[in-house]
Design an enzyme around this catalytic site. Structure first.
Site, short mmCIF file in Angstrom:
data_model
loop_
_atom_site.label_atom_id
_atom_site.label_comp_id
_atom_site.label_asym_id
_atom_site.label_seq_id
_atom_site.Cartn_x
_atom_site.Cartn_y
_atom_site.Cartn_z
N GLU A 351 72.72 -149.75 13.98
CA GLU A 351 72.48 -149.00 12.75
C GLU A 351 73.03 -147.58 12.93
O GLU A 351 74.14 -147.31 12.55
CB GLU A 351 70.99 -149.02 12.40
CG GLU A 351 70.76 -148.70 10.94
CD GLU A 351 69.49 -149.30 10.36
OE1 GLU A 351 68.86 -150.15 11.00
OE2 GLU A 351 69.12 -148.90 9.25
N GLU A 631 59.86 -144.96 15.51
CA GLU A 631 60.11 -145.29 14.11
C GLU A 631 58.83 -145.70 13.40
O GLU A 631 58.58 -145.33 12.27
CB GLU A 631 61.11 -146.46 14.04
CG GLU A 631 61.35 -146.96 12.62
CD GLU A 631 62.47 -147.96 12.53
OE1 GLU A 631 62.72 -148.65 13.53
OE2 GLU A 631 63.10 -148.04 11.47
C1 RAM Z 1 65.92 -148.29 8.18
C2 RAM Z 1 66.29 -147.04 8.83
C3 RAM Z 1 65.75 -145.77 8.25
C4 RAM Z 1 65.21 -145.91 6.88
C5 RAM Z 1 65.78 -147.06 6.13
C6 RAM Z 1 65.22 -147.23 4.76
O1 RAM Z 1 66.93 -149.22 8.38
O2 RAM Z 1 66.11 -147.09 10.21
O3 RAM Z 1 64.87 -145.06 9.06
O4 RAM Z 1 65.47 -144.71 6.20
O5 RAM Z 1 65.67 -148.25 6.81
#
Ligand code: RAM
Length: 745
Positions: A351, A631
């Site tokens: 990502e 996260e």
């Molecule tokens: C995930 C990302 C991010 C977020 C989006 C919506 O893939 O890691 O942190 O902003 O989704």
């Protein structure tokens, strides 16, 4: 900017995706010594430049990642000291963001299928004569020792193929070929606004051991972003394989969170003494598994090289609670790791994108920890460029790799979404507040206004922003692992509150810039506030969906009339207490919940929320040994297994946004005027803390507050730089105004 004479060149052979380019030349005689020589260079791909075998700078991964369709940055390096009468200019290319893998959708080569370079060396002699050496058909291309290179997947280096001399005079090889010129739009060329990416630190192995599966594992004691440098001697042709991971699970590398990113480097030994450093990739890791080491493994031969945009650390914080200090350190490391040319969501899995919502939430915290002004202004130029081409829409990610990859995967087609698209307004605003340069608002004003105007077109007849897809309070801790949008907070409440904030900030920016759009945005803000009240707020201060995030936003964004504000604050405090002082917010509410409590007289509740150590909370990851911000509140579950969710990174700054509150409320250091030309010194001790310190290299000089609290006596020492006035508000004392100098109170 120079007058460009160079052409873009492409090697006739791709040489496994990491070609070398060279040009040998003579300094023109009869003009005296070289007075100054400057190399301007960029690439389709990433590159490193050499003159006579010497790297021209310590920059890596140049020219970084910008929205290449509109902006391709060039580097400018002084190479005066490196030239000799016969010289060689050498460029080493790699796939980088241009041609490597990008997004979790399996896309690659989103910007083009050919690697290329563009360089112009401008030599000025003592007598004023100028000589240009530029990329053109006279260059040649050859193979490097790199067999594969990708930012996500890693790099393979075959030391048997390494050549010491390719960038020195006199080198010749039958393997080398010609190059051809390619279309290269010089109108896209632009200097860096932000800093280069560099190696910023090195960390040794703190522990190495053999795992239950018999693997050699090393631990650097810190989740970081970069790569390993390895010194090794072994049999020619032997291969060392290095895999990277942020965490261990069941005593082995926990690689599932990386999803499809292989994050694997392979080093093939020459038979002599080798030093490997894979500079065409980067990994997010704390641990590495090292396979194939010749003989007994020697941990002192392995070093972690930390790579990041070069940012000056400007803000400090410490206090009597070590868990809070670790939380703060974790935010510093999350910023380092995710400020690698683009403000990314995460640095490790498939990502690593410039997700707008993450930085919208985190910009104020980042702007205190590091000087991120140039870094974010550079990125905002891409945001504006992408937005101009998309009718005012601020994409989910900037640069918008998702658009090029064919869409946002399982997310609905892109449309403005609260917080994420609000980055267009909130990020420039955070920079203006932190650094006081109105230039950021004038540069970004059109982008800020275009975002709000687009949202205006999406509103329901009620004036609410309550239709369409929203990420909303993304990663609310009660959302199931596989459904991160399933938040308690109503999306309409969140989105309408965010619109109110953005419209108000754009109106204020218009006022500061003397633009006549002010009226329009003021009116929109007023209408939005009214609609919010009419539809979402009851007379007793209850707000729709009765969720912590809704109260936090309504209070901090100033959406509530005096008649209900206190009651809303009380309800918020009650909800936090009912939740056992566990965190109940996701990306939307987390940056604001402690402020909302503080602003409505619930400082104690804010401290209890901050100091909670059970899951979910800010400090739970710290008790689990986190060295970066996670996260998810529970990226690692209490039993030591990795959260089953697809999205489980251990280096994601968004939920670290409470750091800003810690600086302002515990440390007591906040700007009263943008850029800290007037400051508010107002520490609010609590939570049993006995001392705290905050300091900031502000644009006006060093600000510092340090306080101790003993037997209910608060002693504060305050340092104010010249020309700055401070309003000091200490509990139990009248407010006072102090000038520059040291004050002990
Ligand atoms: C995930 C990302 C991010 C977020 C989006 C919506 O893939 O890691 O942190 O902003 O989704």
């Amino acid at each position: 900017m120079p007058q460009w004479s160079a052409s873009g060149i492409v090697p006739d052979d791709d040489f496994a995706g990491a070609p070398l380019l060279r040009r040998e030349f003579e300094l023109e005689p009869g003009h005296g010594p070289v007075a100054r020589a400057v190399l301007f260079a960029t690439a389709h791909g990433v590159f490193e430049a050499f003159v006579n075998g010497v790297p021209v700078s310590t920059d890596v991964l140049s020219p970084g990642w910008s929205s290449y369709q509109w902006r391709l940055r060039y580097c400018e390096w002084d190479v005066t000291q490196l030239l000799t009468p016969t010289s060689v200019l050498g460029l080493a290319l790699g796939n980088g963001w241009y041609r490597g893998r990008l997004t979790w959708l399996g896309a690659r080569a989103l910007y083009g299928s050919e690697l290329g370079a563009f360089a112009q060396l401008e030599i000025t002699f003592a007598d004023g004569h100028r000589q240009l050496v530029v990329t053109d058909r006279s260059w040649s291309a050859g193979p490097s020792a790199v067999l594969t290179n990708d930012l996500y997947d890693g790099q393979t280096i075959d030391a048997r193929r390494a050549c010491e001399d390719w960038h020195r005079p006199g080198f010749e090889s039958a393997e080398w070929t010609t190059v051809h010129e390619t279309e290269f739009d010089t109108a896209l060329l632009t200097p860096y606004v932000g800093p280069p990416v560099r190696r910023i630190m090195e960390l040794p192995v703190v522990r190495s051991w053999t795992s239950p599966a018999g693997k050699t594992l090393v631990d650097f004691g810190q989740n970081l972003v970069g790569w390993l440098r390895i010194q090794v001697t072994g049999r020619r042709g032997d291969q060392i394989v290095v895999r990277h991971a942020e965490v261990l699970e069941h005593d082995e590398l926990g690689i599932r969170p990386l999803r499809t990113a292989a994050a694997t480097d392979r080093f093939i030994l020459s038979g002599g003494q080798d030093v490997f450093e894979p500079t065409l990739t980067f990994h997010g890791f704390r641990y590495a598994e090292i396979d194939g080491w010749p003989g007994e493994f020697d941990p002192t031969s392995v070093t972690a090289v930390v790579v990041s945009s070069e940012l000056r650390r400007i803000g400090g914080f410490s206090c009597s609670d070590d868990l809070l200090n670790q939380l703060h350190a974790n935010a510093v490391w999350a910023t380092r790791g995710n400020f690698l040319d683009v403000p990314t969501d995460c640095p490790q899995r498939d990502e690593r994108l410039g997700w707008t919502g993450d930085i919208a939430a985190y910009a104020p915290s980042a702007a205190y920890l590091f000087d991120v002004e140039g870094f974010l202004r550079d990125w905002l130029l891409d945001l504006s460029a992408e937005q101009r081409a998309a009718d005012g829409l601020v994409a989910f990610v900037i640069p918008d790799a998702l658009k090029l990859a064919g869409g946002p995967g399982s997310f609905p087609p892109p449309e403005s979404t609260a917080i994420w698209s609000d980055a267009a307004v909130w990020v420039p605003w955070a920079l203006w507040q932190a650094y006081g340069d109105l230039g950021v608002l004038s540069d970004q004003f059109d982008s800020m206004a275009a975002h709000v105007r687009r949202v205006e077109c999406l509103l329901s007849p009620t004036g609410l922003w309550d239709t369409g897809f929203q990420f909303g309070d993304w990663l609310d801790p009660t959302a199931p692992p596989d459904d991160p949008v399933a938040a308690k907070a109503d999306n309409g409440v969140v989105a309408t509150a965010c619109l109110y904030r953005s419209a108000s900030l754009v109106a204020e920016a218009a006022r500061l810039l003397g633009r006549d759009e002010q009226d329009h945005f003021d009116r929109l803000a007023r209408r939005t506030r009214q609609a919010f009240h009419d539809h979402y707020v009851s007379a007793d201060g209850t707000i729709t969906s009765d969720a912590v995030t809704c109260y936090a936003l309504a209070i901090v964004f100033d959406l509530l009339d005096d008649s209900v504000r206190q009651r809303a604050g009380d309800r918020l405090a009650a909800l936090v207490a009912e939740g056992g002082h566990h965190i109940q917010t996701g990306f939307a509410g987390t940056p604001y919940v402690t402020d909302a409590l503080t602003m409505t007289g619930h400082l104690d509740t804010a401290y209890r929320l901050l100091l909670q150590t059970e899951c979910p909370s800010w400090l739970y990851p710290v008790t689990m040994g986190a060295t970066t911000i996670w996260e998810r509140w529970d990226s690692m579950l209490p039993d030591g297994t990795i959260n089953p969710g697809q999205m489980t990174s251990f280096n994601h700054y968004a939920l670290g946004a409470v750091i800003d509150w810690m600086h302002r409320t515990i440390g007591g250091l906040a700007p009263l005027e943008p850029g800290y030309s007037r400051v508010l010194i107002a520490p609010q001790p609590g939570g049993g803390l006995t001392w705290a310190k905050a300091s900031l290299e502000s644009p006006h000089g060093r600000l510092a507050v340090s306080w101790t609290c003993d037997d209910d006596v608060l002693r504060a020492i305050i340092d104010i730089p010249d020309g700055v006035e401070a309003v000091v508000r200490l509990p139990g004392r009248d407010e006072l105004v102090v000038a520059a100098g040291r004050h002990e109170l």
